[in-house]
Design a protein around this motif. Structure first.
Motif, PDB file in Angstrom:
ATOM      1  N   ARG A 183      24.126  54.741  43.294  1.00 37.46           N
ATOM      2  CA  ARG A 183      24.340  53.821  44.215  1.00 37.46           C
ATOM      3  C   ARG A 183      23.554  53.494  45.404  1.00 37.46           C
ATOM      4  O   ARG A 183      22.986  52.384  45.678  1.00 37.46           O
ATOM      5  N   LEU A 223      29.622  52.623  35.313  1.00 38.35           N
ATOM      6  CA  LEU A 223      29.490  51.203  35.655  1.00 38.35           C
ATOM      7  C   LEU A 223      30.528  50.834  36.417  1.00 38.35           C
ATOM      8  O   LEU A 223      30.505  50.042  37.486  1.00 38.35           O
ATOM      9  N   GLU A 224      31.747  51.209  35.899  1.00 37.66           N
ATOM     10  CA  GLU A 224      33.195  50.733  36.522  1.00 37.66           C
ATOM     11  C   GLU A 224      32.956  51.409  37.888  1.00 37.66           C
ATOM     12  O   GLU A 224      33.620  50.713  38.774  1.00 37.66           O
ATOM     13  N   LYS A 227      30.875  49.288  40.406  1.00 33.24           N
ATOM     14  CA  LYS A 227      31.467  47.965  40.592  1.00 33.24           C
ATOM     15  C   LYS A 227      32.609  48.207  41.704  1.00 33.24           C
ATOM     16  O   LYS A 227      32.511  47.550  42.535  1.00 33.24           O
ATOM     17  N   LYS A 228      33.372  49.241  41.374  1.00 32.97           N
ATOM     18  CA  LYS A 228      34.503  49.611  42.279  1.00 32.97           C
ATOM     19  C   LYS A 228      33.876  49.951  43.730  1.00 32.97           C
ATOM     20  O   LYS A 228      34.605  49.536  44.853  1.00 32.97           O
ATOM     21  N   GLY A 230      31.450  48.798  44.987  1.00 31.56           N
ATOM     22  CA  GLY A 230      30.535  47.534  45.941  1.00 31.56           C
ATOM     23  C   GLY A 230      29.193  47.859  45.615  1.00 31.56           C
ATOM     24  O   GLY A 230      28.539  46.940  46.369  1.00 31.56           O
ATOM     25  N   ILE A 233      25.094  46.080  41.619  1.00 33.13           N
ATOM     26  CA  ILE A 233      24.385  46.268  40.126  1.00 33.13           C
ATOM     27  C   ILE A 233      24.908  45.043  39.476  1.00 33.13           C
ATOM     28  O   ILE A 233      25.995  44.427  39.457  1.00 33.13           O
ATOM     29  N   ASP A 234      23.774  44.424  38.714  1.00 35.58           N
ATOM     30  CA  ASP A 234      24.070  43.129  37.950  1.00 35.58           C
ATOM     31  C   ASP A 234      23.984  43.047  36.501  1.00 35.58           C
ATOM     32  O   ASP A 234      24.523  42.164  35.813  1.00 35.58           O
ATOM     33  N   LEU A 265      32.888  43.517  32.968  1.00 34.24           N
ATOM     34  CA  LEU A 265      32.821  44.077  34.421  1.00 34.24           C
ATOM     35  C   LEU A 265      31.830  43.003  35.264  1.00 34.24           C
ATOM     36  O   LEU A 265      31.438  43.156  36.502  1.00 34.24           O
ATOM     37  N   GLY A 266      31.663  41.917  34.506  1.00 32.71           N
ATOM     38  CA  GLY A 266      30.848  40.880  35.135  1.00 32.71           C
ATOM     39  C   GLY A 266      29.362  41.106  35.092  1.00 32.71           C
ATOM     40  O   GLY A 266      28.700  40.531  36.139  1.00 32.71           O
ATOM     41  N   LEU A 267      28.995  41.984  34.240  1.00 32.82           N
ATOM     42  CA  LEU A 267      27.548  42.466  34.283  1.00 32.82           C
ATOM     43  C   LEU A 267      26.862  41.946  32.888  1.00 32.82           C
ATOM     44  O   LEU A 267      27.441  41.437  31.977  1.00 32.82           O
TER      45      LEU A 267
END
Length: 361
Positions: A183, A223-224, A227-228, A230, A233-234, A265-267
């Protein structure tokens, strides 16, 4: 795509050189970058600065075929700063300059990797877990290439099964900072490259072995969690180092589910290091090439069905510079890249080209 007229890497004196590039044997075929572009995608390969310097025909092939190039070694910490405070950007600058003047992007690979941390840095982090050592490196590298690089592998290969419940690989970074190093690296990368896409890049995700099923599961958990929290990551780079010997364990449904899970996950997904390791170098060349192409075609059929996939990248363009060892002890290059050693397109090349057609390319 990078506009070389606006880039700090522009070298006006060499712009005219593109017109003089030697014609390739496949000049009548449509370039891969054009097929990819029509599909709204990119095609890229890994290169070394020495190859670009020394091989005019290779430069011509890269210029013609690729929309993005990845430095194989030249952006890694041990390469850039083998001695503390003594950074050398000569080779990375050459690749960036080539990318800019030929209208390509340069993919930033790889900032933090356990196999490329400078030895002095590993020792320093072991003695004193000071994040400013890492931040100083990131600050030195990322902004320098901001005009030609809009994607970065921030953390490379952070997973290895068999050590921890979370699947993270033991490394100087993990030992010094714990799991949160991922992170922190992403956040610093975003600070220094606010408009770039930031990726984690990983291998061993392709087949239906228990170790790879576990790796996919735990990587998704990572990855989750990012994302959680914040974390910026793309996307995920899937290296896709395919192996003929493992093809019986290729499960398209399992792979498709993983692509779906990452996309949910929007990745974005980059096929980042595609190549094929052969199993039997004694077979006739035509059969070897057909097996390689079949492995690639089966994999890309799954990948291209998922809109999360935006780039196909190979770990090299030609067998002339393959990192893969000769199969089965037989003399001669592994034939697991799109062009052969003479820079002629092989069935693998056409398998990739056909994959873009699945997206309208």
């Amino acid at each position: 795509m990078i506009d070389p007229r606006k880039s700090r890497w522009n070298r006006r004196a060499v712009l005219a050189g593109a017109a003089a590039l030697p014609l390739m044997s496949f000049a009548r075929e449509e370039a891969m970058k054009d097929r990819a572009g029509r599909a709204g995608m990119l095609f890229g390969v890994a290169v070394r600065a020495s190859q670009l310097r020394e091989d005019a025909d290779f430069r011509a092939a890269i210029t013609r075929e690729c929309s993005v190039i990845t430095p194989e070694l030249e952006l890694k910490w041990a390469w850039l700063e083998p001695q503390r405070g003594q950074l050398s950007f000569t080779d990375a600058d050459q690749i960036a300059s080539f990318a800019a003047r030929t209208g390509k992007a340069m993919h930033g690979h790889a900032l933090l990797w356990h196999l490329s941390i400078a030895p002095w840095a590993a020792e320093a982090l072991g003695d004193n877990p000071d994040w400013t050592i890492v931040r100083r490196f990131l600050a030195s590298v990322i902004p320098r290439y901001g005009e030609v690089t809009n994607t970065w592998d921030v953390v490379n290969e952070p997973m290895e099964m068999g050590h921890r419940m979370d699947g993270l690989r033991p490394s100087p970074y993990l030992a010094a900072f714990g799991p949160d190093y991922i992170r922190r690296a992403l956040e610093d990368a975003r600070l220094f490259a606010p408009r770039a896409k930031l990726f984690i890049n990983e291998f061993g995700l392709d087949y239906d072995f228990q170790v790879e099923r576990d790796k996919r599961y735990l990587l998704l958990k990572l990855l989750e969690g990012l994302k959680k929290s914040g974390a910026p990551i793309d996307g995920l780079g899937m290296q896709a180092h395919l192996e003929i010997a493992k093809q019986a364990h290729f499960d398209p449904r399992a792979l498709a589910q993983f692509f779906d899970d990452v996309g949910s996950l929007g990745l974005e997904v980059r096929i980042s290091e595609l190549d094929v390791k052969e199993a039997d170098g004694t077979l006739p060349t035509a059969e070897r090439d057909a097996r390689v192409a079949d492995a690639v075609r089966r994999y890309l059929d799954v990948a291209m069905a998922n809109r999360a996939v935006g780039t196909i990248g190979c770990w090299g363009l030609t067998d002339r510079y393959s990192w893969l060892e000769s199969p089965g002890g037989k003399a001669g290059a592994n034939r697991g890249l799109p062009l052969d050693s003479a820079l002629h397109p092989k069935p693998m090349y056409h398998a990739i080209s056909e994959a873009y057609a699945l997206r309208g390319g």
